[in-house]
Design an enzyme around this catalytic site. Sequence first.
Site, mmCIF file in Angstrom:
data_model
loop_
_atom_site.group_PDB
_atom_site.id
_atom_site.type_symbol
_atom_site.label_atom_id
_atom_site.label_comp_id
_atom_site.label_asym_id
_atom_site.label_seq_id
_atom_site.Cartn_x
_atom_site.Cartn_y
_atom_site.Cartn_z
ATOM 1 N N LYS A 1 -2.480 -14.257 -15.116
ATOM 2 C CA LYS A 1 -3.641 -14.860 -14.440
ATOM 3 C C LYS A 1 -4.905 -14.588 -15.257
ATOM 4 O O LYS A 1 -5.220 -13.432 -15.542
ATOM 5 C CB LYS A 1 -3.756 -14.242 -13.039
ATOM 6 C CG LYS A 1 -5.024 -14.639 -12.291
ATOM 7 C CD LYS A 1 -5.082 -14.045 -10.903
ATOM 8 C CE LYS A 1 -6.450 -14.272 -10.277
ATOM 9 N NZ LYS A 1 -6.604 -13.613 -8.982
ATOM 10 N N ALA B 1 0.837 -1.211 0.000
ATOM 11 C CA ALA B 1 0.000 0.000 0.000
ATOM 12 C C ALA B 1 0.867 1.254 0.000
ATOM 13 O O ALA B 1 0.631 2.190 -0.783
ATOM 14 C CB ALA B 1 -0.930 -0.008 1.212
HETATM 15 P P1 FAD Z 1 1.862 -4.234 5.344
HETATM 16 O O1 FAD Z 1 2.439 -5.073 4.257
HETATM 17 O O2 FAD Z 1 1.637 -4.878 6.665
HETATM 18 O O3 FAD Z 1 2.823 -2.987 5.517
HETATM 19 C C1 FAD Z 1 2.763 -2.174 6.663
HETATM 20 C C2 FAD Z 1 3.944 -1.245 6.642
HETATM 21 O O4 FAD Z 1 3.842 -0.349 7.742
HETATM 22 C C3 FAD Z 1 5.288 -1.937 6.752
HETATM 23 O O5 FAD Z 1 6.241 -1.308 5.937
HETATM 24 C C4 FAD Z 1 5.649 -1.710 8.220
HETATM 25 O O6 FAD Z 1 7.033 -1.730 8.433
HETATM 26 C C5 FAD Z 1 5.077 -0.320 8.417
HETATM 27 N N1 FAD Z 1 4.811 0.016 9.818
HETATM 28 C C6 FAD Z 1 3.874 -0.498 10.649
HETATM 29 N N2 FAD Z 1 3.963 0.051 11.873
HETATM 30 C C7 FAD Z 1 4.982 0.940 11.799
HETATM 31 C C8 FAD Z 1 5.572 1.819 12.728
HETATM 32 N N3 FAD Z 1 5.149 1.902 13.983
HETATM 33 N N4 FAD Z 1 6.604 2.599 12.306
HETATM 34 C C9 FAD Z 1 7.059 2.545 11.026
HETATM 35 N N5 FAD Z 1 6.533 1.732 10.117
HETATM 36 C C10 FAD Z 1 5.512 0.931 10.490
HETATM 37 N N6 FAD Z 1 -4.180 -9.007 -1.581
HETATM 38 C C11 FAD Z 1 -4.355 -9.221 -2.894
HETATM 39 O O7 FAD Z 1 -4.671 -8.288 -3.628
HETATM 40 N N7 FAD Z 1 -4.190 -10.467 -3.410
HETATM 41 C C12 FAD Z 1 -3.907 -11.536 -2.638
HETATM 42 O O8 FAD Z 1 -3.735 -12.638 -3.159
HETATM 43 C C13 FAD Z 1 -3.799 -11.337 -1.247
HETATM 44 N N8 FAD Z 1 -3.563 -12.381 -0.406
HETATM 45 C C14 FAD Z 1 -3.509 -12.146 0.948
HETATM 46 C C15 FAD Z 1 -3.403 -13.230 1.831
HETATM 47 C C16 FAD Z 1 -3.427 -13.001 3.203
HETATM 48 C C17 FAD Z 1 -3.372 -14.170 4.135
HETATM 49 C C18 FAD Z 1 -3.474 -11.687 3.708
HETATM 50 C C19 FAD Z 1 -3.437 -11.436 5.178
HETATM 51 C C20 FAD Z 1 -3.551 -10.621 2.844
HETATM 52 C C21 FAD Z 1 -3.596 -10.834 1.465
HETATM 53 N N9 FAD Z 1 -3.749 -9.785 0.574
HETATM 54 C C22 FAD Z 1 -3.914 -10.013 -0.757
HETATM 55 C C23 FAD Z 1 -3.727 -8.410 1.060
HETATM 56 C C24 FAD Z 1 -2.370 -7.791 0.770
HETATM 57 O O9 FAD Z 1 -1.366 -8.581 1.369
HETATM 58 C C25 FAD Z 1 -2.320 -6.379 1.321
HETATM 59 O O10 FAD Z 1 -3.425 -5.652 0.854
HETATM 60 C C26 FAD Z 1 -1.096 -5.670 0.832
HETATM 61 O O11 FAD Z 1 0.059 -6.423 1.087
HETATM 62 C C27 FAD Z 1 -0.971 -4.315 1.494
HETATM 63 O O12 FAD Z 1 -0.504 -4.422 2.807
HETATM 64 P P2 FAD Z 1 -0.140 -3.076 3.549
HETATM 65 O O13 FAD Z 1 0.905 -2.377 2.764
HETATM 66 O O14 FAD Z 1 -1.392 -2.365 3.851
HETATM 67 O O15 FAD Z 1 0.436 -3.585 4.953
#
Ligand code: FAD
Length: 503
Positions: free
Chosen positions: A84, A22
Amino acid sequence: MTETQQRDAEPVRLVIMGGGTAGWMAAAALSQYFSNALNITLIESEAIGTVGVGEATIPQIRLFNTGLGIDEAEFVRATAGTFKLGIEFVDWHRKGSSYIHGFGDVGAKVGLVPFYHYWLRYRAEGGNRDIDQLSLNVLAARARRFGRSGRQAGIVRSLPYAYHFDALHYAAYLRRYAEQRGVMRREGRVVAAEQDTESGDITALSLESGETIAGDFFIDCSGFRGFLIGETLGSDYQDWSHWLPCDRAVAMPTTGDGRLEPFTRSTARGAGWQWHIPLQHRTGNGHVYCSAYMDSDAATQILLDNAPGDRLAEPRHLRFTTGKRREVWKNNCVALGLSSGFLEPLESTSIHLIQTGLARLMALFPGRQRAPHLIAEYNAQADEEYAAIRDFLILHYHATERDDTEFWRYCRTMAVPDSLQHKLDMFRSSGQIIRQHQELFDVTSWLQVMWGQGERAGAYHPMVDAVPAEELQSVVSKVAQDNVQQCNRLPVHANYIAENCAV
Ligand code: FAD
């Protein structure tokens, strides 16, 4: 120039908290589209890391990539990706069953009503061509073929596609892209957010190192924790786990099985389902399950017993609650990704929701102004979008004949949202599938999943009766024959990758 005028002439200071998919998608897109209007800083913590999953997408991601000017072959190579064409659902309707929700058309455009009404009448009159034969994507997926349409190759039917990719490579790819466009990355753990005492707006983030990073607008990409949107601003979480009860996953990569199928596979298990995502250098596997019906040892054993190839890492356990933040945009902060909510990955929609959240933010970007109307509009659109996808996911669990475990007995008998019940009633009574507003999944997606899960239409549209019976037979047969011809002209998926975008 007054102090306010001078400040307004400067770029808005945008701070992104989090560097997972994200965070880097936001950084890449905003640095591309807003270039000099924003001064973007992204803070991430290597010690915390990312969720590390999220490897299957839907076709809309190609719009995102095109907007960023990304070259497809380079992108697929850099992310060890594959193509895909849809998702195969094994054992969902009943044990031993399989259907594919393919992207793209089912049938062809022949009249004012969707093609499937013609096919329903054709079936009612004894026709035996099944729904798979009406979709080029489904035929190609089953034949493990993939190619780009183009007149030279004689492939004229469109073949909508998405990607599978390595989530870590994807974030790294977008990071390079964003940093080249001026995004500043700061390493460190955010420990506190400072807020304006009157408005509650966030003014700065404090890092563990003692450093402070000030901003005008913040994007919370901190993952499930929702550090800014939840913990700081207090936007509460709407829990939808009574409809989508899976709340755990165990993920584990294995060596590839050499098949390189151009589709994601989802196999229903006793208290959830298992994913299979073929990448060039490995296979992504995971078991999504409901902890009320299965413990983690049993879930892990099912994954170990059913993952192809050799283990490349130990199983990794994840917890989640399906649902959504009530306000995804609050004060001067928008949540994107897992901090905004989570709809389990059955239809690979999370990365897409990041993309649409970003598109919406760009369309409604407030600059420095306080913008209650923009916020209200953003949140209303997000509500509608999430609810429509939620209903589509519930359909897979609810419309099933499976009653072999407590979990499946719960899912098939639970009360579903009125909006979904209405869709089911419409289809069961009149064969109509209504797409509400801008909802993501279209008529053909609902049709394929309803049909695949064993739902049957009570009628077809009366307009179809205007077509003479022989013409109906010939139209359906022609679509099916064309699809076979087109499919046979497509390269084998593995060969297409080897020739165009191998790692
Ligand atoms: P994260 O990857 O968790 O990133 C969070 C970030 O915030 C990290 O960089 C972390 O270091 C940082 N952070 C957190 N707290 C702090 C702090 N206090 N200080 C500094 N930095 C901090 N989506 C799909 O579209 N297709 C799929 O096939 C799919 N499969 C999935 C399977 C599972 C089991 C799960 C759980 C999710 C899946 N998703 C899928 C969803 C997808 O993984 C997420 O939407 C995507 O990876 C985005 O994650 P994110 O960036 O929001 O969070």
